[in-house]
Every structure is written in structure tokens, then in C-alpha cells.
Scaffold this active site. Sequence first.
Site, PDB file in Angstrom:
ATOM      1  N   LYS A  33      10.097   4.926   1.060  1.00 53.44           N
ATOM      2  CA  LYS A  33       8.665   4.584   0.981  1.00 53.44           C
ATOM      3  C   LYS A  33       7.814   5.809   1.324  1.00 53.44           C
ATOM      4  CE  LYS A  33       8.817   3.006   5.775  1.00 53.44           C
ATOM      5  NZ  LYS A  33       8.991   1.834   6.648  1.00 53.44           N
ATOM      6  N   TYR A 264     -13.518  28.652  13.307  1.00 52.10           N
ATOM      7  CA  TYR A 264     -14.636  27.757  13.621  1.00 52.10           C
ATOM      8  C   TYR A 264     -14.741  27.487  15.117  1.00 52.10           C
ATOM      9  CZ  TYR A 264     -15.076  26.429   8.694  1.00 52.10           C
ATOM     10  OH  TYR A 264     -15.278  26.435   7.343  1.00 52.10           O
TER      11      TYR A 264
HETATM   12  C1  PLP Z   1      10.248   1.980   7.326  1.00 55.50           C
HETATM   13  C2  PLP Z   1      11.174   0.876   7.484  1.00 55.50           C
HETATM   14  C3  PLP Z   1      12.536   1.115   7.699  1.00 55.50           C
HETATM   15  C4  PLP Z   1      13.097   2.503   7.919  1.00 55.50           C
HETATM   16  O1  PLP Z   1      12.783   2.938   9.211  1.00 55.50           O
HETATM   17  P1  PLP Z   1      13.360   4.327   9.787  1.00 55.50           P
HETATM   18  O2  PLP Z   1      13.060   4.300  11.229  1.00 55.50           O
HETATM   19  O3  PLP Z   1      12.609   5.404   9.073  1.00 55.50           O
HETATM   20  O4  PLP Z   1      14.796   4.343   9.452  1.00 55.50           O
HETATM   21  C5  PLP Z   1      13.378   0.040   7.739  1.00 55.50           C
HETATM   22  N1  PLP Z   1      12.907  -1.230   7.598  1.00 55.50           N
HETATM   23  C6  PLP Z   1      11.606  -1.493   7.407  1.00 55.50           C
HETATM   24  C7  PLP Z   1      11.156  -2.901   7.278  1.00 55.50           C
HETATM   25  C8  PLP Z   1      10.693  -0.457   7.360  1.00 55.50           C
HETATM   26  O5  PLP Z   1       9.394  -0.725   7.191  1.00 55.50           O
END
Ligand code: PLP
Length: 374
Positions: A33, A264
Site C-alpha cells: 500500500k 530562511y
Molecule cells: C499496513 C498494514 C499491514 C502491514 O504492516 P507492517 O507493520 O508494515 O508490516 C498489515 N495489515 C494491515 C491491516 C495494515 O493496514
Amino acid sequence: MRCWIELSRKALIENYRIFERVSSPSELMPVIKSNAYGHGLKEVYAALCSVVAPTWLGVNYVEEAEELRSFGYQGSILVVGPVPQSLYEQAARARADIFIGDLFSLETWLQLPLKPKIHIKIDTGMSRQGFEPEMLPKILETLKPFKSDIVGLASHFANVEDVVELSYAHKQLERFEQGRKALDTAGLHIKTHIASSASTLLLEQAHFNITRVGISMFGLWPSQATRLSYLQTHDKLENLKPVLSWLTEVALTKTVREGDCIGYGCTYKAMKDMTIAVLPVGYYEGYPRIASGRGSYVLIKGKRCPIVGRICMNMMMVDISHLSKVQTGDRVTLIGSDGSETIDAETLGAWAETIHYEVLTCLNPRIPRKVLDD
Ligand SMILES: *Cc1c(COP(=O)(O)O)cnc(C)c1O
């Protein structure tokens, strides 16, 4: 853009193999994702699926599932984020599974002629998505006519990454078991899953049928606490290999006189004559503005070069007084290794008072990504 990201295919595949072994016999779901944790969805998909064939891929958006289909991915997809009901049919057409974890969504889903397959989400202690486990028997009764559309029962841990002491996770596991029992009672044989990276590494009893591995697929430990916990019960760490390097080049160099301000707000004042390099990267590209003046540095010619003055929108200045012959076009490492020095995403996260998850997912999607073979 005058910065770029290099991805190591070899590292990605090695990490995948590690989790294949660690998770076995459970199925492994790489979670890609948020633009594959900022690494680049397209490039990570290509690098991974040119070599291995994951049964599952996890994404956050239905649109990401559609992208994976457009790349030719034929396996199963789970959309882990909340899906607006207006996109349920779109998810079904993309053959993407979704989570259902509240009654309002369930009602809508029940009435749809074209249904995406679902994983029932239960809330075992995160207070985010999911039904209370106590509600399950009734929900399973409602779902009886739709058995073939139900793929899994899932939950998510709230407190594994941040602690060495895992009693909260064990409480959540008990709640999850309650859910699994309800499935048995209803005679429903579906996949159960709860583990992400940290719990896959630390809690073998949480693997169940699928492990959902995000950050560690990219070669990073979820946290120092996870590393420490792992070492308490294992002889040595798994050899996870960071997949991403973030690079740029020197835009120009200049001399600054004692007493001159840099950047800045004139937050940095030269205490002596200095040479600085201007880099064409700032917070727009994804370098956290808060990271300056906190011991942060980049690598040029294998040497640490401290960031001086405030990080700008598209530029930053670094001290190169200790180096000779730095010139326009020289390679600069923002994340990654140069010689014997390494800046990992966790270090940059610490400078920015955040976690590597955030640093990586904030890398601007327009930065070109290149997949290297090794
Ligand atoms: C993002 C996510 C994961 C993966 O988590 P990590 O800590 O990056 O391994 C797994 N399950 C769900 C439901 C998530 O939203």
C-alpha cells in the site's frame, strides 16, 4: 526532479524469501500500500513479480488494486483500507477483496448484486476497523447465504511494534481466538489472519493462515523494540536488507564567510569560513523540514555532511568544508550507503521525530524510481 530512488531487486527478493520461510506454512501477503511504502508500486510490483508469484498482495485503495490488475497480476488482492460503499462494485470488478467490519457497510454489501469478496474484520483491541468479536455469531448467521463470498476473518494488532512486553498482543490473540471459535461453531472454514511485520517476526502463534508483511518486506525492522524482542528469543536477527536508496546530486557549491547566515530565518550562522553544497531536494521531494539542525547529515564521497540552516521547499544546504573537490553533479546519498557510512530510513525518521514508515511514504511519488538487479 534532480533526485532519484534506486531499488534493489535482490534485496526485495531476499526479504520475500525470508518471510516465505518464516511464515510457512501460512500464505505470505506482501503489503504494498501507499505506493509500496513510498518505494513505487509499479517498480516494486515489477521487481517482485518478475521473480516470485505471491498468492496475495495487500493494498490500501481499490484504485491500487486496479493498477495491479493493469500490470497483469492474477493473484488475490486484499484492500486493507476502508472502502467507500460507492466503490464496492468497482472492487468486485477488480477481483479485490475488502474488509467488512461494521453493520452499516455489511447492510450495503448484502444488498449489492455484484459483491466483492470479503474478509470479516474484528476489533480485538485497536479500536479502528472491525466488529466486536461478541457480534460474530449473529453476523455469521446473516452471512449464511453468502458463504462463497467470505474469504477470511481478520484483525490487527495495536501494540507489538512499540513495546518489548507483549501482553496486550496476547490479550488481542485471545479475543481473536474467540472469533475463530465462532467460525468453527458456524461451520465456516475460511482463512484467518492478524499478523503484520512485527507479529510475523515475534509471534509464531499469530501466523494463522496468512501473514500480512509490509515494512519488513522492504528490509526494515518495524522498530528497535521489535529488534530487541526478536533477539531475546532468537540467536541472531534475520538478515533483512533495505531495498531503497535515495540519491541526489550537488546543484552548486559556494563559500560562506564567518558571520554569514545560511537559509530562511537565519537560523544558522557560520562561525568560521565554510564551504557548502546546495542540494536540489527539500520538503516537497519528501525530506522532512523538521530534520535540520538535529544532527542530520547526507553522505558525499562517503563522508557525513551536516545539513545547515532550514530545509527549503526544493533545496537544502550542507556543510562540505571538510571535503575537497566537491563539485556540481557529485552524487549525494540521502538514504542508503556510501563507502562505510549508511543513513537508514529509521535514522532519518529519528531526526524528524517520526518513524521510517512516515519518511518513506512521504517520498514524492514523482521521484523517478529505478530497479537495480543487485
Ligand atoms: C499496513 C498494514 C499491514 C502491514 O504492516 P507492517 O507493520 O508494515 O508490516 C498489515 N495489515 C494491515 C491491516 C495494515 O493496514
